[in-house]
Motif scaffolding. Structure first.
Motif, PDB file in Angstrom:
ATOM      1  N   TRP A  75       0.847  -1.193   0.000  1.00  0.00           N
ATOM      2  CA  TRP A  75       0.000   0.000   0.000  1.00  0.00           C
ATOM      3  C   TRP A  75       0.883   1.244   0.000  1.00  0.00           C
ATOM      4  CZ3 TRP A  75      -0.844  -3.641   4.160  1.00  0.00           C
ATOM      5  CH2 TRP A  75      -1.854  -4.568   3.880  1.00  0.00           C
ATOM      6  N   PRO A  76       1.593   1.506  -1.080  1.00  0.00           N
ATOM      7  CA  PRO A  76       2.552   2.628  -1.075  1.00  0.00           C
ATOM      8  C   PRO A  76       1.893   3.988  -0.876  1.00  0.00           C
ATOM      9  CG  PRO A  76       2.300   1.705  -3.288  1.00  0.00           C
ATOM     10  CD  PRO A  76       1.612   0.775  -2.363  1.00  0.00           C
ATOM     11  N   LEU A  77       0.740   4.234  -1.489  1.00  0.00           N
ATOM     12  CA  LEU A  77       0.094   5.536  -1.351  1.00  0.00           C
ATOM     13  C   LEU A  77      -0.418   5.740   0.071  1.00  0.00           C
ATOM     14  CD1 LEU A  77      -1.863   5.741  -4.735  1.00  0.00           C
ATOM     15  CD2 LEU A  77       0.239   6.949  -4.096  1.00  0.00           C
ATOM     16  N   ALA A  78      -1.000   4.708   0.668  1.00  0.00           N
ATOM     17  CA  ALA A  78      -1.475   4.814   2.039  1.00  0.00           C
ATOM     18  C   ALA A  78      -0.304   5.025   3.003  1.00  0.00           C
ATOM     19  CB  ALA A  78      -2.257   3.557   2.424  1.00  0.00           C
ATOM     20  N   THR A  79       0.799   4.330   2.750  1.00  0.00           N
ATOM     21  CA  THR A  79       1.981   4.504   3.592  1.00  0.00           C
ATOM     22  C   THR A  79       2.498   5.935   3.532  1.00  0.00           C
ATOM     23  OG1 THR A  79       2.616   2.191   3.279  1.00  0.00           O
ATOM     24  CG2 THR A  79       4.344   3.706   3.980  1.00  0.00           C
ATOM     25  N   LEU A  80       2.534   6.494   2.330  1.00  0.00           N
ATOM     26  CA  LEU A  80       2.991   7.876   2.188  1.00  0.00           C
ATOM     27  C   LEU A  80       2.034   8.842   2.876  1.00  0.00           C
ATOM     28  CD1 LEU A  80       4.897   9.992   1.064  1.00  0.00           C
ATOM     29  CD2 LEU A  80       3.646   9.902  -1.096  1.00  0.00           C
ATOM     30  N   ALA A  81       0.744   8.594   2.753  1.00  0.00           N
ATOM     31  CA  ALA A  81      -0.229   9.481   3.401  1.00  0.00           C
ATOM     32  C   ALA A  81      -0.042   9.489   4.917  1.00  0.00           C
ATOM     33  CB  ALA A  81      -1.646   9.040   3.040  1.00  0.00           C
ATOM     34  N   VAL A  82       0.162   8.301   5.506  1.00  0.00           N
ATOM     35  CA  VAL A  82       0.349   8.213   6.953  1.00  0.00           C
ATOM     36  C   VAL A  82       1.655   8.887   7.374  1.00  0.00           C
ATOM     37  CG1 VAL A  82       0.715   6.629   8.885  1.00  0.00           C
ATOM     38  CG2 VAL A  82      -1.056   6.147   7.182  1.00  0.00           C
ATOM     39  N   SER A  83       2.754   8.570   6.683  1.00  0.00           N
ATOM     40  CA  SER A  83       4.046   9.129   7.088  1.00  0.00           C
ATOM     41  C   SER A  83       4.102  10.638   6.857  1.00  0.00           C
ATOM     42  CB  SER A  83       5.180   8.440   6.336  1.00  0.00           C
ATOM     43  OG  SER A  83       5.059   8.657   4.935  1.00  0.00           O
ATOM     44  N   ALA A  84       3.518  11.107   5.746  1.00  0.00           N
ATOM     45  CA  ALA A  84       3.518  12.551   5.490  1.00  0.00           C
ATOM     46  C   ALA A  84       2.644  13.282   6.499  1.00  0.00           C
ATOM     47  CB  ALA A  84       3.025  12.827   4.075  1.00  0.00           C
ATOM     48  N   GLY A  85       1.468  12.709   6.843  1.00  0.00           N
ATOM     49  CA  GLY A  85       0.617  13.345   7.845  1.00  0.00           C
ATOM     50  C   GLY A  85       1.269  13.392   9.210  1.00  0.00           C
ATOM     51  N   ALA A  86       1.905  12.256   9.608  1.00  0.00           N
ATOM     52  CA  ALA A  86       2.571  12.224  10.901  1.00  0.00           C
ATOM     53  C   ALA A  86       3.744  13.193  10.943  1.00  0.00           C
ATOM     54  CB  ALA A  86       3.039  10.803  11.202  1.00  0.00           C
ATOM     55  N   THR A  87       4.504  13.261   9.857  1.00  0.00           N
ATOM     56  CA  THR A  87       5.652  14.170   9.806  1.00  0.00           C
ATOM     57  C   THR A  87       5.194  15.625   9.852  1.00  0.00           C
ATOM     58  OG1 THR A  87       6.902  12.555   8.505  1.00  0.00           O
ATOM     59  CG2 THR A  87       7.694  14.831   8.476  1.00  0.00           C
ATOM     60  N   SER A  88       4.143  15.935   9.113  1.00  0.00           N
ATOM     61  CA  SER A  88       3.627  17.305   9.114  1.00  0.00           C
ATOM     62  C   SER A  88       3.160  17.710  10.505  1.00  0.00           C
ATOM     63  CB  SER A  88       2.476  17.421   8.108  1.00  0.00           C
ATOM     64  OG  SER A  88       1.937  18.723   8.125  1.00  0.00           O
ATOM     65  N   ALA A  89       2.390  16.823  11.181  1.00  0.00           N
ATOM     66  CA  ALA A  89       1.917  17.130  12.534  1.00  0.00           C
ATOM     67  C   ALA A  89       3.096  17.285  13.490  1.00  0.00           C
ATOM     68  CB  ALA A  89       0.985  16.019  13.010  1.00  0.00           C
ATOM     69  N   PHE A  90       4.104  16.437  13.350  1.00  0.00           N
ATOM     70  CA  PHE A  90       5.300  16.501  14.200  1.00  0.00           C
ATOM     71  C   PHE A  90       5.975  17.862  14.059  1.00  0.00           C
ATOM     72  CE2 PHE A  90       9.846  15.892  14.884  1.00  0.00           C
ATOM     73  CZ  PHE A  90       9.889  15.135  16.054  1.00  0.00           C
ATOM     74  N   LEU A  91       6.116  18.346  12.841  1.00  0.00           N
ATOM     75  CA  LEU A  91       6.799  19.627  12.620  1.00  0.00           C
ATOM     76  C   LEU A  91       5.910  20.814  13.010  1.00  0.00           C
ATOM     77  CD1 LEU A  91       8.502  18.847   9.172  1.00  0.00           C
ATOM     78  CD2 LEU A  91       9.556  18.842  11.443  1.00  0.00           C
ATOM     79  N   VAL A  92       4.600  20.709  12.789  1.00  0.00           N
ATOM     80  CA  VAL A  92       3.689  21.788  13.184  1.00  0.00           C
ATOM     81  C   VAL A  92       3.696  21.977  14.701  1.00  0.00           C
ATOM     82  CG1 VAL A  92       1.248  22.434  13.328  1.00  0.00           C
ATOM     83  CG2 VAL A  92       2.213  21.654  11.164  1.00  0.00           C
ATOM     84  N   LEU A  93       3.864  20.900  15.465  1.00  0.00           N
ATOM     85  CA  LEU A  93       3.938  20.991  16.919  1.00  0.00           C
ATOM     86  C   LEU A  93       5.206  21.681  17.406  1.00  0.00           C
ATOM     87  CD1 LEU A  93       2.543  17.465  17.925  1.00  0.00           C
ATOM     88  CD2 LEU A  93       1.399  19.680  18.163  1.00  0.00           C
ATOM     89  N   GLY A  94       6.109  21.980  16.471  1.00  0.00           N
ATOM     90  CA  GLY A  94       7.308  22.730  16.834  1.00  0.00           C
ATOM     91  C   GLY A  94       8.530  21.889  17.108  1.00  0.00           C
ATOM     92  N   HIS A  95       8.476  20.619  16.813  1.00  0.00           N
ATOM     93  CA  HIS A  95       9.638  19.763  17.073  1.00  0.00           C
ATOM     94  C   HIS A  95      10.655  19.907  15.932  1.00  0.00           C
ATOM     95  CE1 HIS A  95       7.371  18.037  20.311  1.00  0.00           C
ATOM     96  NE2 HIS A  95       6.390  17.661  19.484  1.00  0.00           N
ATOM     97  N   ALA A  96      11.894  19.607  16.229  1.00  0.00           N
ATOM     98  CA  ALA A  96      12.979  19.784  15.256  1.00  0.00           C
ATOM     99  C   ALA A  96      12.981  18.653  14.227  1.00  0.00           C
ATOM    100  CB  ALA A  96      14.317  19.824  15.985  1.00  0.00           C
TER     101      ALA A  96
END
Length: 399
Positions: A75-96
């Protein structure tokens, strides 16, 4: 389904060991990236001023992004959606920036390598937008180039690498398929040449013997029996050789017995019964030859004599075989009157009874056989009359 989805490997068409190995590797990769994220996220932001230290939410996002990699190839597209969403939320929270970006990197690469370029580019573009959201949220203004490039690199670079890998893989598959088609074409040509030589020679001999029998039957029926006996013998031998050839094709066994220059005496006797006197002359010391060379030499002599039988009318033929340590030569000459330009057999030529005859693929087949073995081939009328066929076949020197 054996075909699989477009742009994905046909998993069901692969052995179960191969199908299992991929998921196990992806699971191991997910666990490894997860552990790296758990132990490497805090050190990654320790020396960066103005960043939020990782907390429970941050580590949850790191683990989610990493574990998504376990299904990256299915499920490459689903994997990218999850990792991109998690990464975006991680960076929006202010983490390095930290190990979570490796999950994004691998996800983008997988989409580019396993999905069609169009859908992969759209998915990568969406992931890029998600990763850059924090630059706008954190700064409150439009970030400059220096703020966009670090995040964009984690999407653009793996996308380029994945597309390159995909293109190379598809090129390799096309080359492999082309090579398979080429080998199949060569095998079909080889089979066609064998069948042509076997059937063509047998039918030519039978035709001439039948003409003799028809000529003798009204006046000397007792002598026609000899020609009919020769027809029976020739047809039986041709059928036996054809069966052997087809059996080899069915089994794919190149070790089966094949005709060789050692059988020229039988060929001479068979043609003598069809009304073509043949003389065989050998120079040099006869020796065992590679199967391909031995067969090619025999087929050149057989097809040349068959053409004499078809085209030359009342004629005699001579076969000269020359052995040297590094090559074997086959020369077939006849005394029959045949018009034609040098290097090519004539077009329609009268057979006994007025029927036209053509050379068909005989000369072309001989030329291809000899060329495939790195030899030389020549054919054409002789100045003193008749026709000459010459082939030189290289042989590994004796040690």
């Amino acid at each position: 389904m054996a075909g699989g989805r477009p742009g994905r490997p046909a998993l069901d068409a692969q052995p179960w060991v191969v199908r299992l190995r991929g998921p196990l590797f992806d699971l191991g990769l997910a666990l490894l990236i997860g552990l790296f994220g758990l132990f490497g996220t805090a050190p990654a932001g320790a020396d960066q001023p103005g960043v939020v230290p990782p907390d429970g939410r941050a580590y949850t996002l790191v683990v989610v992004a990493a574990l998504a990699l376990a299904g990256r190839r299915r499920w490459p597209l689903a994997t990218l959606a999850v990792s991109a969403g998690a990464t975006s939320a991680f960076l929006v929270l202010g983490h390095a920036y930290g190990p979570i970006l490796f999950s994004l990197f691998i996800s983008v690469y997988t989409v580019a390598a396993y999905r069609p370029v169009r859908s992969a580019a759209i998915a990568a573009g969406a992931a890029l937008v998600a990763v850059l959201v924090h630059d706008f949220v954190s700064a409150g203004t439009t970030p400059g180039l220096a703020g966009v490039v670090p995040g964009a690199a984690w999407v653009v670079v793996p996308f380029a690498v994945g597309v390159t890998v995909r293109v190379n893989r598809e090129a390799t598959a096309r080359n492999r398929a082309e090579q398979s088609r080429k080998l199949a074409d060569e095998e079909r040509l080889r089979i066609a040449q064998e069948v042509h030589d076997v059937v063509g020679h047998g039918l030519a001999a039978i035709y001439m013997q039948a003409e003799i029998a028809l000529h003798l039957l009204p006046k000397r029926p007792e002598q026609a029996e000899t020609a009919l006996t020769a027809i029976s013998r020739t047809s039986r031998e041709a059928l036996d050789e054809l069966r052997v050839t087809l059996a080899v094709v069915r089994r794919g066994d190149d070790r089966a017995p094949t005709p060789g220059l050692g059988q020229l005496d039988q060929l001479r006797d068979r043609l003598a019964g069809a009304g073509l006197p043949v003389t065989v002359e050998v120079t040099g010391e006869p020796r065992d030859l590679p199967t391909a060379v031995d067969l090619a030499g025999y087929r050149v002599a057989q097809e040349s004599l068959t053409n004499v039988l078809r085209h030359a009318g009342s004629a005699t033929a001579t076969v000269r075989i020359g052995y040297t340590p590094t090559e074997v030569t086959v020369e077939v000459t006849d005394t029959g009157p045949r018009p034609g330009a040098a290097g090519a057999r004539p077009g329609p030529v009268s057979r006994p009874g007025g029927a036209p005859a053509t050379d068909g693929h005989g000369l072309a087949g001989m030329r291809e056989r000899v060329a495939a073995l790195g030899g030389e081939f020549a054919a054409g009328p002789r100045p003193e009359g008749g026709f000459r066929v010459y082939a030189r076949l290289p042989v590994e020197p004796l040690s």
